[in-house]
Structure formats: C-alpha cells, structure tokens
Scaffold this motif. Structure first.
Motif, PDB file in Angstrom:
ATOM      1  N   ASP A 147       0.754  -1.165   0.012  1.00 33.95           N
ATOM      2  CA  ASP A 147       0.062   0.221  -0.076  1.00 33.95           C
ATOM      3  C   ASP A 147       0.887   1.302  -0.092  1.00 33.95           C
ATOM      4  O   ASP A 147       0.494   2.363  -0.487  1.00 33.95           O
ATOM      5  N   LEU A 148       2.076   1.195   0.376  1.00 37.14           N
ATOM      6  CA  LEU A 148       3.026   2.247   0.615  1.00 37.14           C
ATOM      7  C   LEU A 148       4.013   2.218  -0.448  1.00 37.14           C
ATOM      8  O   LEU A 148       4.522   1.383  -0.504  1.00 37.14           O
ATOM      9  N   SER A 149       3.993   3.153  -1.210  1.00 39.90           N
ATOM     10  CA  SER A 149       5.185   3.130  -2.193  1.00 39.90           C
ATOM     11  C   SER A 149       6.411   3.194  -1.813  1.00 39.90           C
ATOM     12  O   SER A 149       6.854   3.790  -0.707  1.00 39.90           O
ATOM     13  N   SER A 150       7.353   2.279  -2.240  1.00 38.93           N
ATOM     14  CA  SER A 150       8.730   2.142  -1.707  1.00 38.93           C
ATOM     15  C   SER A 150       9.623   2.207  -3.031  1.00 38.93           C
ATOM     16  O   SER A 150       9.271   1.441  -4.099  1.00 38.93           O
ATOM     17  N   GLU A 151      11.020   2.332  -2.604  1.00 40.15           N
ATOM     18  CA  GLU A 151      11.876   2.450  -3.646  1.00 40.15           C
ATOM     19  C   GLU A 151      12.518   1.309  -3.761  1.00 40.15           C
ATOM     20  O   GLU A 151      13.286   0.747  -4.322  1.00 40.15           O
ATOM     21  N   SER A 152      12.425   0.464  -2.706  1.00 37.36           N
ATOM     22  CA  SER A 152      12.932  -0.808  -2.430  1.00 37.36           C
ATOM     23  C   SER A 152      12.395  -1.929  -3.350  1.00 37.36           C
ATOM     24  O   SER A 152      11.206  -1.901  -4.001  1.00 37.36           O
ATOM     25  N   THR A 153      13.189  -3.003  -3.586  1.00 39.78           N
ATOM     26  CA  THR A 153      12.600  -4.255  -4.504  1.00 39.78           C
ATOM     27  C   THR A 153      12.941  -5.469  -3.502  1.00 39.78           C
ATOM     28  O   THR A 153      13.473  -5.369  -2.422  1.00 39.78           O
ATOM     29  N   VAL A 154      12.189  -6.442  -3.857  1.00 44.28           N
ATOM     30  CA  VAL A 154      12.104  -7.790  -3.239  1.00 44.28           C
ATOM     31  C   VAL A 154      12.319  -8.958  -4.134  1.00 44.28           C
ATOM     32  O   VAL A 154      11.974  -8.601  -5.478  1.00 44.28           O
ATOM     33  N   SER A 155      12.640 -10.086  -3.717  1.00 44.83           N
ATOM     34  CA  SER A 155      12.602 -11.280  -4.596  1.00 44.83           C
ATOM     35  C   SER A 155      12.183 -12.425  -3.679  1.00 44.83           C
ATOM     36  O   SER A 155      12.271 -12.332  -2.288  1.00 44.83           O
TER      37      SER A 155
END
Lengths: 116, 116
Positions: free
Chosen positions: B59-67
C-alpha cells in the motif's frame, strides 16, 4: 476498503488497575481482527484474534478482547495491569471478502505505560 | 516464538550505498510481507509475496525491491540508500489453514536502518 483506528496515542494506568486499549474498524464484510504487542526494539508479537464465534476472545499474557459488531469495536482488556505490560499495542483488521492475500491493515498503535 | 529471522538487526550506512535486508522463515509459510515502521510507529505494507517467484507492491510506495526465489527467503534491497529510507523494516509470514487464510502474521525482530 478496510481501516482501523486507535483513538488514543497513549494509555496510562497504575499497576493492578484494569487496562483497556481501544480499537474501532471499518470493513465492508465481516472482519478478522487482531491485536499485537511490540516491546522496544523488537518485532510484533501476536496476542489474540477474532475470526468468528464467541465475541469474547482470550489471548496471551492474560489479555482478552471483545468484538462488538454494532459498535465496530474490538477493545483490548486486561483485568489487572503489570509494569511489564508497558509496550506499544497494535490493532489490525483484515476483510476476507476483499483481500485474498492475507494483508492486514494496522492501526497507528497505542503506547501503554503502567506505573508501579 | 516464531521462526522468522531478520539480519542485520541494526545498520548504519552512508547515502548511495546498496543494502540488502535479509528475512528467512523456517515454517514453510507461503505468504511473506515487508512492513515499514516509521518514527511515528505506524506500520505500512511495502511488499508482499504469496509464493516463490511472486511479489507484489504494498500500500505504501517504496523504492526498495524484493525477490522470492525460495519459499523461506524474502530479501529486501535498496539500490541506493537515502536518508529518507531511514526506518525500521519488519518482515512477516503467514500460512493458509484449514479455515482458509485467517491472517495471523508472524514477525521477525526487525531491521533498523539509518542512512546518513
């Protein structure tokens, strides 16, 4: 959309007195409701949940919560607070009719301070 | 105690560095989540995964990425950290039960990131 509100930023109570932490919610269907506790520099610990059935739910560490559908509330209670109950408490809600991924919406948290 | 682990617990780095926050769980849960907890203590969902090779933004925009290459592992990466990324990051997991997904989350201890 699902939302949850914790109207009190902080609750102060003397040790041995009853403790109540308030939570109200808004969902389009029947809610799943949760309480979590967070101690300083720690993750969240599950206390209790309401899914269906008896409106009074008992959880860990002597806590209980009552689901009130007409008031859309799920207040957390403990009959006799301990100093060790001082922590940050989060209420969370999930609307299973609109969310299939198990995402919880958390309230802003209520800091509980229990004084000796 | 839930079997979900986060490393590092604390990290202080300079602006522009790449960082990866690790999260592992040994419970075989399909669903995993990353929450960001800001200084005001509110929790915001930034990423979730419902299984291997599936990730979604929260719901919150984040510049992080996940895998999510393995069921037990759900790392979060920031390619170029900035002071605005200073926060606590909480990883969680959950499972489907016979009643369906009741939504109870198990949390790690958190990773507190400070970007100078």
């Amino acid at each position: 959309a699902q939302s949850v509100a914790q109207p009190e930023d902080q609750v102060n109570v003397a040790e041995g007195n009853p403790l109540t932490v308030k939570c109200t919610y808004s969902v389009s269907g029947n809610p799943y409701l949760f309480w979590y506790v967070q101690y300083p520099n720690r993750g969240l610990q599950f206390l209790l949940k309401y899914i269906t059935g008896d409106n009074l739910v008992k959880g860990s560490y002597g806590f209980e919560a009552e689901f009130n559908k007409s008031q859309t509330s799920f207040h957390l209670k403990k009959p006799s607070a301990l100093v060790s109950d001082s922590a940050l408490y989060f209420c969370a809600v999930r609307d299973p009719t609109t969310d299939s991924w198990g995402k919880l919406q958390f309230g802003a948290g209520t800091q509980v301070v229990v004084t000796p | 105690e839930a079997d979900i682990y986060q490393t590092p617990r604390y990290l202080v780095i300079g602006t522009g560095k790449k960082i990866t926050l690790e999260c592992s769980q040994t419970m075989g849960h399909d669903k995993m989540y990353w929450y960001q907890q800001d200084p005001g203590m509110e929790l915001h969902l930034i990423h979730y995964s419902y299984g291997v090779n599936s990730t979604e933004k929260g719901d919150l925009s984040s510049e992080s990425t996940v895998s999510r290459i393995r069921t037990e592992h759900f790392p979060l990466t920031l390619e170029s950290a900035r002071p605005s990324h200073t926060s606590q990051y909480l990883c969680a997991s959950s499972e489907w039960t016979a009643e369906g997904h009741t939504g109870e989350l198990f949390f790690g201890e958190g990773s507190r990131l400070t970007v100078l």
